[in-house]
Scaffold this motif. Structure first.
Motif, PDB file in Angstrom:
ATOM      1  N   ALA A 116       0.629   4.392  -2.998  1.00 41.75           N
ATOM      2  CA  ALA A 116      -0.089   5.655  -3.181  1.00 41.75           C
ATOM      3  C   ALA A 116       0.764   6.510  -4.091  1.00 41.75           C
ATOM      4  N   LYS A 117       0.147   7.070  -5.145  1.00 40.65           N
ATOM      5  CA  LYS A 117       0.997   7.869  -6.028  1.00 40.65           C
ATOM      6  C   LYS A 117       0.990   9.325  -5.596  1.00 40.65           C
ATOM      7  N   ASP A 134      -2.376   3.373 -10.347  1.00 43.18           N
ATOM      8  CA  ASP A 134      -3.289   2.584 -11.177  1.00 43.18           C
ATOM      9  C   ASP A 134      -2.533   1.354 -11.706  1.00 43.18           C
ATOM     10  N   GLY A 135      -3.244   0.255 -11.877  1.00 43.38           N
ATOM     11  CA  GLY A 135      -2.627  -0.904 -12.520  1.00 43.38           C
ATOM     12  C   GLY A 135      -1.844  -1.819 -11.602  1.00 43.38           C
ATOM     13  N   PHE A 144      -5.491  -4.044  -7.046  1.00 43.86           N
ATOM     14  CA  PHE A 144      -5.306  -3.413  -5.737  1.00 43.86           C
ATOM     15  C   PHE A 144      -6.118  -2.126  -5.722  1.00 43.86           C
ATOM     16  N   THR A 145      -7.067  -2.039  -4.789  1.00 45.34           N
ATOM     17  CA  THR A 145      -7.959  -0.875  -4.787  1.00 45.34           C
ATOM     18  C   THR A 145      -8.099  -0.317  -3.373  1.00 45.34           C
ATOM     19  N   THR A 146      -8.899   0.747  -3.267  1.00 44.70           N
ATOM     20  CA  THR A 146      -9.133   1.359  -1.956  1.00 44.70           C
ATOM     21  C   THR A 146      -9.854   0.400  -1.014  1.00 44.70           C
ATOM     22  N   GLN A 147     -10.520  -0.604  -1.565  1.00 38.58           N
ATOM     23  CA  GLN A 147     -11.138  -1.633  -0.702  1.00 38.58           C
ATOM     24  C   GLN A 147     -10.087  -2.301   0.172  1.00 38.58           C
ATOM     25  N   TYR A 246       4.827  -8.330 -12.082  1.00 39.21           N
ATOM     26  CA  TYR A 246       4.915  -7.276 -11.074  1.00 39.21           C
ATOM     27  C   TYR A 246       4.662  -5.930 -11.737  1.00 39.21           C
ATOM     28  N   TRP A 247       3.988  -5.016 -11.012  1.00 41.61           N
ATOM     29  CA  TRP A 247       3.599  -3.744 -11.619  1.00 41.61           C
ATOM     30  C   TRP A 247       4.781  -2.818 -11.879  1.00 41.61           C
TER      31      TRP A 247
END
Lengths: 543, 318
Positions: A116-117, A134-135, A144-147, A246-247
């Motif tokens: 979470a940013k 994001d990303g 990776f999303t809120t789902q 990796y992000w």
């Protein structure tokens, strides 16, 4: 701008109204700098703006080389089929290399953005808006999303959930997905430390298809983290390798091998001495002298709110009599237990399970040992010739538990209490820990005192081992958990601490320091009070 | 021939009966308290509801006798269940561990047998000599120190002090002789002294026999007397003692394995009990009993071969 004093939320917007008030308290000298930084981090205030407001420059990230090194870490390799159901912190230290959390709590107990940013609580602290980074991609390529977040959170709080998260997030009524990267959490009462709880070791983010793909994480180790699991054998070893794509910043180590060497710590020290391993998970107070003498070992010490609690059940004879409980408490010599059983490595406890170094601690009048008064109370309770009591313990963390109980035995004898020790094997002990009338239980570190009190002494908690049942206390917990203002919270805590001490719920002799040993080559390995280690910035210097 | 067969059948029957009794005791201790089993399988933080559901799902609410017979039937057919700690099939888990322990115990025997026999014969050949006294002294000292103390001592000297040997024997990169040195030495040290003492006593007794005196009077050389006349008779006792030592070595193996983090049967049993892995403890207990009972039966058979007077019906011919 003046009223916010330069504080901004992580999302760039105005900070929570309580944040500038915290800053004013800091300036008036009512709270410390760390209290301010912690509380501001819960509210989602950006760490840089908070640090600037108190005159600190934000820490530059450590410049670490990207290496081909493998680190060998001695740690129990336990099953971790479902990370949300883990009961062992050791297991979480393995999957923490692959699985990440919404929020990170660093070794100073300050919340930092992770997956979470940003987050932003409503004024009443009952509605929390989160925005994801994001990303971020899963190791299988999915975004990776809120789902994913909704999948995890719904799983924790489902009525049939077996996870301890269900108790920890009892106030959470649901998650509302407001966008692919934004979501909102709804609570039924204010909880100011919500972000902190999201870094509990049972809260890693699992892929939304975790259950559909068999609900066995090591078999299908998808994660967002910097490493990937390449080998996993319970009781033997596990390996993690640096992962491409990796992000975040790539990790410094190429590989981490976790080696299970059993439970005997002297064996672990021998392996370190022989150069067969680089990092030990923990050493106990018994190995300190050896570690000090070994040139191949560097000792790391860490203060932590971990303790042993010798609690008495209020519905069991003779502990249903306050005078008996009080007599035990008055006869106990906490300072002596710390000195003899833990060799003085810690801080004396005050029989209320809140540590002086926890941010919500409130100082009570000093607790004095009084053997004569203990004798007097016992006589009043009808035990003029003394009384026979039995303390059950299991040495779950090591021999020091029994040493502590033996000192207590001597202390109580002075007041005419004949204490018998019932020492069980650790695994036996865990099947009676909450049933035995008088027992010694180890409690791990919690960042806040109120978290431990909520788990251990709330009348409805499933971990309430003392059967303490006091509506005033429960109500006080609700209040304290919703207070963001450290001064007000500390006042509320003083009341709670006083209730526990007055009701003589326990003898809580001391807060025990943690120790571990690493090879002198290991760089940038930081102890963490909760034992939540991050390995992505660790490296090995040349021998 | 027929006598040997009935004898074998009798021994096998006794073996089976022992196993049956032990299996009942093991089951009784570990599974009488069903609530305890549920706690062990589901963990200490499970709720009473979860435990009850699990118990009824897994047939734990049936009478004890039925549960025991069902477990026994499964066990005999090789269905040993799944370890709750390792999450693996127990049979698959145990076999390689047994192999690893056999290597350790075999290594210990390989060092121990020749050493103890040589020392014992040397000491017993000339009772009361300086050699006899020094061997006996060293034997008594090493026998009286338990494995866990020897392990700490050797590892303090050779790992932490001198830095010559590895501190743990995980065999992470395959079989390593260097990693075997310490555990094998600890095991061998604990038993060598005892067997040497036994050999010495047996040798001294034989050396005092009239036929040895006769040989000496006839002018036979000492080497010829020892090797040609005394040795065979002197070995009956030590060989039996060695077989009787096997259960001791098994328990020593457990201590040594745990100390050196050697992944054998001993550490498996230890981990299983520490983690309250009920099914694995049951299986390990049965396997250890089997190992002990079988080794003792073999010891009996060897003894009989060495000393025909003990054979069934052997008395009639003497």
């Amino acid at each position: 701008m003046g009223e916010t004093d330069g504080l901004v939320n992580l999302d760039g917007g105005r900070p929570h109204p309580a944040a500038p008030e915290l800053l004013r308290q800091l300036r008036r000298g009512e709270i410390g700098r760390r209290d301010f930084l912690r509380a501001a981090s819960w509210l989602g205030v950006s760490g840089a703006s908070a640090a600037a407001a108190v005159g600190l420059s934000a820490c530059a990230p450590v410049q670490a080389p990207i290496s081909k090194d493998t680190v060998r870490f001695v740690c129990a390799v336990q099953q971790m089929t479902d990370p949300a159901l883990t009961t062992w912190i050791e297991a979480s230290n393995l999957f923490r290399n692959c699985l990440e959390f919404l929020v990170e709590v660093d070794a100073d107990n300050i919340c930092r953005p992770f997956l979470a940013k940003s987050w932003r609580p409503s004024e009443d602290l009952k509605t929390w808006d989160f925005e994801l980074r994001d990303g971020v991609r899963w190791s299988n390529g999915d975004a990776f999303t809120t789902q994913d977040v909704a999948f995890n959170i719904n799983r924790w709080i489902a009525p049939n959930s077996k996870s301890v998260n269900r108790t920890a997030f009892a106030a959470l009524t649901g998650i509302e997905v407001t966008g692919p990267l934004t979501f909102r959490l709804h609570l039924n009462r204010p909880v100011c430390s919500l972000p902190e709880q999201l870094y509990a070791f049972t809260c890693p983010m699992l892929h939304r298809d975790f259950e559909r793909k068999g609900a066995d994480w090591p078999k299908n180790p998808i994660g967002t983290g910097p490493f990937s699991l390449t080998d996993f054998q319970v009781g033997r070893q596990a390996s993690f390798r640096r992962r491409d794509g990796y992000w975040g910043a790539p990790p410094t180590l190429a590989q981490i091998d976790y080696i299970d060497l059993g439970t005997d710590i002297s064996t672990h020290v021998a392996a370190l001495a022989a150069g067969q391993v680089d990092i030990l998970y923990r050493v106990s107070v018994a190995e300190l002298d050896l570690v000090h003498r070994l040139p191949q070992a560097r000792l790391i010490r860490q203060q932590a709110a971990q303790t042993v609690v010798m609690r008495m059940q209020h519905d069991q004879k003779p502990y249903d009599d306050l005078r008996v409980r009080r007599a035990v408490q008055l006869a106990a010599d906490n300072a002596q237990m710390l000195r003899l059983a833990y060799r003085g490595y810690g801080v004396v406890g005050e029989n209320h399970h809140v540590a002086p170094f926890q941010p919500d601690y409130a100082a009570l009048p000093a607790f004095k040992r009084d053997v004569a008064q203990a004798r007097h109370l016992l006589a009043e309770a009808g035990h003029a010739d003394g009384v026979e009591l039995k303390l059950t313990l299991g040495n779950t963390q090591g021999r020091f538990e029994q040493d502590t109980a033996q000192v207590l035995q001597q202390n109580l004898a002075e007041a005419g209490i004949r204490l018998k020790l019932n020492v069980l094997p650790a695994s036996e002990f865990w099947s009676v820990w909450d049933k035995t009338p008088f027992g010694l239980t180890y409690w791990a570190h919690r960042p806040l005192g109120v978290m431990a009190l909520d788990l251990a002494y709330r009348s409805t908690s499933s971990w309430n081992e003392s059967r303490f049942n006091e509506p005033k206390f429960d109500a006080g917990l609700d209040t304290a958990m919703g207070l963001i203002d450290p001064v007000a919270r500390s006042k509320a805590m003083a009341g709670l601490e006083q209730i526990l001490q007055d009701q003589a719920v326990m003898v809580q002799p001391y807060w025990a320091e943690k120790f571990t040993a690493v090879s002198p080559r290991v760089r940038n390995y930081r102890a963490h009070p909760s034992d939540y280690f991050r390995m992505d910035r660790v490296w090995l210097a040349d021998a | 021939m027929r006598e040997t067969l009935t004898d074998l059948a009798r021994r096998a029957g006794g073996l089976a009966l022992t196993m049956l009794v032990v299996s009942f005791l093991v089951f009784l201790t570990l599974e009488l308290n069903v609530e305890g089993v549920a706690v062990k399988v589901l963990g200490q933080f499970s709720t009473p509801d979860q435990r009850h559901a699990w118990l009824s799902e897994n047939g734990y609410l049936d009478p004890f006798a039925i549960r025991y017979l069902r477990w026994l039937a499964d066990f005999v057919r090789g269905h040993w269940g799944t370890s709750t700690y390792y999450h693996e099939d127990i049979l698959k888990l145990i076999l390689p561990r047994l192999g690893a322990s056999a290597i350790l115990a075999g290594g210990a025997l390989l060092v121990m047998i020749p050493m103890s026999l040589i020392l014992g014969v040397a000491a017993g050949a000339k009772e009361g000599s300086a050699l006899d006294r020094s061997i006996s002294l060293v034997s008594i000292v090493t026998t009286s120190i338990p494995e866990f103390a020897t392990a700490v001592f050797l590892s303090a000297v050779f790992v932490i002090g001198l830095g010559w040997l590895p501190g743990v024997s995980t065999m992470a990169a395959g079989l390593s002789l260097r990693e075997l040195i310490l555990p094998v030495s600890v095991l061998a040290l604990a038993s060598t002294g005892y067997i040497a003492r036994m050999t010495r006593a047996s040798m001294a007794e034989v050396m005092a026999q009239p036929y040895i005196r006769m040989a000496r009077l006839k002018g036979a050389s000492p080497a010829r007397i020892i090797l040609g006349h005394a040795l065979r008779n002197a070995l009956i006792t030590p060989v039996t003692v060695i077989m009787l030592q096997i259960p001791w070595i098994l328990s020593g193996v457990m201590v040594v394995e745990v100390f050196f983090a050697y992944r054998g049967f001993g550490t498996l049993l230890y981990q299983a009990s520490l983690n309250a892995d009920v099914y694995l403890v049951e299986a390990c207990a049965m396997v250890s009993v089997l190992a002990v009972v079988v080794s003792q039966t073999i010891a009996d058979l060897i003894y009989v071969r060495l000393d025909p007077r003990l054979a069934p019906g052997g008395g009639r011919h003497s």
